[in-house]
Design a protein around this motif. Sequence first.
Motif, PDB file in Angstrom:
ATOM      1  N   GLY A  55      71.968   1.944 -58.058  1.00 38.35           N
ATOM      2  CA  GLY A  55      72.738   3.086 -58.644  1.00 38.35           C
ATOM      3  C   GLY A  55      71.720   4.032 -59.448  1.00 38.35           C
ATOM      4  N   GLU A  56      71.032   3.799 -60.429  1.00 40.66           N
ATOM      5  CA  GLU A  56      70.370   4.503 -61.309  1.00 40.66           C
ATOM      6  C   GLU A  56      69.072   5.243 -60.365  1.00 40.66           C
ATOM      7  N   ILE A  57      68.318   4.507 -59.549  1.00 38.66           N
ATOM      8  CA  ILE A  57      67.402   5.105 -58.961  1.00 38.66           C
ATOM      9  C   ILE A  57      67.994   5.803 -57.590  1.00 38.66           C
ATOM     10  N   GLU A  58      69.288   5.657 -57.033  1.00 36.66           N
ATOM     11  CA  GLU A  58      69.546   6.633 -56.263  1.00 36.66           C
ATOM     12  C   GLU A  58      70.180   8.075 -56.849  1.00 36.66           C
ATOM     13  N   ALA A  59      70.567   7.853 -58.185  1.00 39.13           N
ATOM     14  CA  ALA A  59      70.877   9.256 -59.080  1.00 39.13           C
ATOM     15  C   ALA A  59      69.514   9.894 -59.421  1.00 39.13           C
ATOM     16  N   PHE A  60      68.559   9.283 -59.511  1.00 39.15           N
ATOM     17  CA  PHE A  60      67.221   9.950 -59.565  1.00 39.15           C
ATOM     18  C   PHE A  60      66.659  10.627 -58.238  1.00 39.15           C
ATOM     19  N   ALA A  61      66.858   9.951 -57.154  1.00 36.25           N
ATOM     20  CA  ALA A  61      66.783  10.447 -55.753  1.00 36.25           C
ATOM     21  C   ALA A  61      67.402  11.650 -55.574  1.00 36.25           C
ATOM     22  N   THR A  62      68.751  11.785 -56.012  1.00 36.88           N
ATOM     23  CA  THR A  62      69.615  12.667 -55.868  1.00 36.88           C
ATOM     24  C   THR A  62      69.000  14.111 -56.591  1.00 36.88           C
ATOM     25  N   VAL A  63      68.479  14.004 -57.680  1.00 34.53           N
ATOM     26  CA  VAL A  63      67.808  15.000 -58.714  1.00 34.53           C
ATOM     27  C   VAL A  63      66.812  15.486 -57.930  1.00 34.53           C
ATOM     28  N   PHE A  84      59.002   0.090 -59.017  1.00 37.55           N
ATOM     29  CA  PHE A  84      57.827   0.738 -59.490  1.00 37.55           C
ATOM     30  C   PHE A  84      56.594   1.116 -58.619  1.00 37.55           C
ATOM     31  N   ALA A  85      56.832   2.333 -57.954  1.00 35.98           N
ATOM     32  CA  ALA A  85      55.993   2.761 -56.835  1.00 35.98           C
ATOM     33  C   ALA A  85      54.597   3.303 -57.322  1.00 35.98           C
ATOM     34  N   ARG A  86      54.614   3.488 -58.656  1.00 37.96           N
ATOM     35  CA  ARG A  86      53.705   4.200 -59.596  1.00 37.96           C
ATOM     36  C   ARG A  86      52.141   3.423 -59.489  1.00 37.96           C
ATOM     37  N   ASP A  87      52.416   2.136 -59.449  1.00 43.11           N
ATOM     38  CA  ASP A  87      51.218   1.280 -59.665  1.00 43.11           C
ATOM     39  C   ASP A  87      50.439   0.824 -58.437  1.00 43.11           C
ATOM     40  N   MET A 244      59.662   4.122 -78.114  1.00 44.16           N
ATOM     41  CA  MET A 244      58.478   3.830 -77.098  1.00 44.16           C
ATOM     42  C   MET A 244      59.161   2.382 -76.552  1.00 44.16           C
ATOM     43  N   TYR A 245      59.756   1.778 -77.321  1.00 45.27           N
ATOM     44  CA  TYR A 245      60.405   0.446 -76.489  1.00 45.27           C
ATOM     45  C   TYR A 245      61.496   0.986 -75.514  1.00 45.27           C
ATOM     46  N   TYR A 246      62.182   1.881 -75.627  1.00 42.79           N
ATOM     47  CA  TYR A 246      63.137   2.204 -74.700  1.00 42.79           C
ATOM     48  C   TYR A 246      62.334   3.270 -73.641  1.00 42.79           C
ATOM     49  N   MET A 247      61.392   3.354 -73.952  1.00 42.04           N
ATOM     50  CA  MET A 247      60.315   4.238 -72.713  1.00 42.04           C
ATOM     51  C   MET A 247      60.604   5.855 -72.849  1.00 42.04           C
ATOM     52  N   ASN A 248      60.822   6.375 -73.947  1.00 42.82           N
ATOM     53  CA  ASN A 248      60.883   7.627 -74.029  1.00 42.82           C
ATOM     54  C   ASN A 248      59.717   8.363 -73.562  1.00 42.82           C
ATOM     55  N   SER A 249      58.519   8.086 -73.463  1.00 45.98           N
ATOM     56  CA  SER A 249      57.369   8.825 -73.136  1.00 45.98           C
ATOM     57  C   SER A 249      57.456   8.602 -71.329  1.00 45.98           C
ATOM     58  N   ASN A 250      58.265   7.877 -70.953  1.00 42.87           N
ATOM     59  CA  ASN A 250      58.108   7.776 -69.452  1.00 42.87           C
ATOM     60  C   ASN A 250      59.031   8.499 -68.698  1.00 42.87           C
ATOM     61  N   VAL A 251      59.100   9.749 -68.968  1.00 42.24           N
ATOM     62  CA  VAL A 251      59.995  10.771 -68.208  1.00 42.24           C
ATOM     63  C   VAL A 251      59.057  11.218 -67.067  1.00 42.24           C
ATOM     64  N   PHE A 252      59.704  12.304 -66.474  1.00 46.14           N
ATOM     65  CA  PHE A 252      58.955  12.486 -65.151  1.00 46.14           C
ATOM     66  C   PHE A 252      59.289  14.068 -64.897  1.00 46.14           C
ATOM     67  N   SER A 253      58.065  14.780 -64.536  1.00 45.28           N
ATOM     68  CA  SER A 253      58.207  16.328 -64.407  1.00 45.28           C
ATOM     69  C   SER A 253      58.225  16.790 -62.807  1.00 45.28           C
ATOM     70  N   ILE A 254      59.426  17.458 -62.610  1.00 48.34           N
ATOM     71  CA  ILE A 254      59.534  17.942 -61.483  1.00 48.34           C
ATOM     72  C   ILE A 254      58.613  19.293 -61.221  1.00 48.34           C
ATOM     73  N   LEU A 293      60.285   3.191 -66.484  1.00 50.12           N
ATOM     74  CA  LEU A 293      61.321   4.244 -66.384  1.00 50.12           C
ATOM     75  C   LEU A 293      60.958   5.285 -65.348  1.00 50.12           C
ATOM     76  N   LEU A 294      61.149   6.358 -65.523  1.00 54.74           N
ATOM     77  CA  LEU A 294      61.020   7.433 -64.297  1.00 54.74           C
ATOM     78  C   LEU A 294      59.830   7.567 -63.929  1.00 54.74           C
ATOM     79  N   ARG A 295      58.842   7.806 -64.498  1.00 56.66           N
ATOM     80  CA  ARG A 295      57.338   7.986 -64.065  1.00 56.66           C
ATOM     81  C   ARG A 295      56.945   6.542 -63.406  1.00 56.66           C
TER      82      ARG A 295
END
Length: 306
Positions: A55-63, A84-87, A244-254, A293-295
Motif C-alpha cells: 500500500g505504501e509503495i503504490e501510494a508513492f507510485a500514484t504521486v 529497493f530498486a536503487r541498489d 537518521m534512524y527513521y530515514m529522514n535523509s532518504n526522501v526523493f526529488s521529482i 525509504l523513498l530514494r
Amino acid sequence: MIDIYVNDETSELKAVILGTAQQLGGVPTVEEAYDPKSIEHIKNGTYPTEEVVHGEIEAFATVLKKHGVDVYRPEVLEDCNQIFARDIGFVIEDKFVRPRILKDRKDEIKGIQYVLEQIPEANQLEVPEGCRIEGGDVMPWHEHLFVGYSKKEDFQKYVVSRTNEEGVEFLRKSFPNKKVKAFELKKSDTDPKENALHLDCCFQPVGLDKAIIYKGGFKNEEDYQFLVDFFGKENVLEITKDEMYYMNSNVFSISEKVVVSEQGFTRLNAWLESQGFTVERVPYSETAKMEGLLRCSTLPLKRVKK
C-alpha cells in the motif's frame, strides 16, 4: 528503446523504476536478514506485512504518475524482496551501471531485465569482479559524483559495507570527467542508530543548492565538513540520530521544486516547505523498517538534461 540520462538528484524526473512489494516471501529469519534495522524488527515482532508495504509503495507510485513520470515496475519474482530498486543499478549521464551487489540480492536484477533490454548495450557498463557498489552509495551531482564507501578493513568486517575502494576506483576510471568525492561511512551490523547503510542514509541534496545531512553517519568529520562547506551552512538541514534512524535523509526529488517525503517527518517537511518546496507526503514508515525509504525504492532512468 529507453532514452536514459541522469546527471543530478533533483532535475525534473521523466522515467523511473519503482520497486514492488509483491511476493516478498513473508517475514525473513534473523539469519536471512542483512541489516540491523530489519533484524531489530524481526526480533521485536514488528517487521512489516506485505499488504501494508504494498500500500505504501503504490501510494508513492500514484504521486509519481500524478507528476507525469513514466513508472516502470520490476517483473515480480516469487519469494523475493524487490522493494529497493536503487541498489541493483543506477544511471550516470547516459550510462546504466550494472553493479555487483550483495550475493543474497543478485536475483533482483532479473526483475528489470526487460528494461535493460530496451537500453542499448553501448550505454551499459558492468562493474567488474572484485568491485562492489550499490546505488544507494552513488549520487551524481553535476560535475561531481558523491560516493559512500568502506575501506578494506570495514568492508571485510561488516555485512552492511556495500561499496568498496575498488568500486570507487571503477567509477573514477569510467567517468573521468567527474570529480569523484568519496566519503567513508560509519558501519554497524548490530546497531541501526550507528549504521549508515548507504550514503543516502545520511546525506541527500534537494533543490538547486540545499542538502539534508546527518553528521554521525560519516566516519571522518572532514567529509561531513566538506559537504557543509560545499552547500553552505545556511542551506543545510542537519538531522538528529533519531531522524537518521527513521530515514529522514532518504526522501526523493521529482524536480527541483517537488520532494516526496514520509508524512511523519514533521520537522523535515516544515523545513522543506519553508525553503519553498512542494512536499508530497506519503505513508512510508513501515517500509522504513527494512532500512530503506523513498530514494532506496527508486532507480531514476531519465531526468531533464540541463
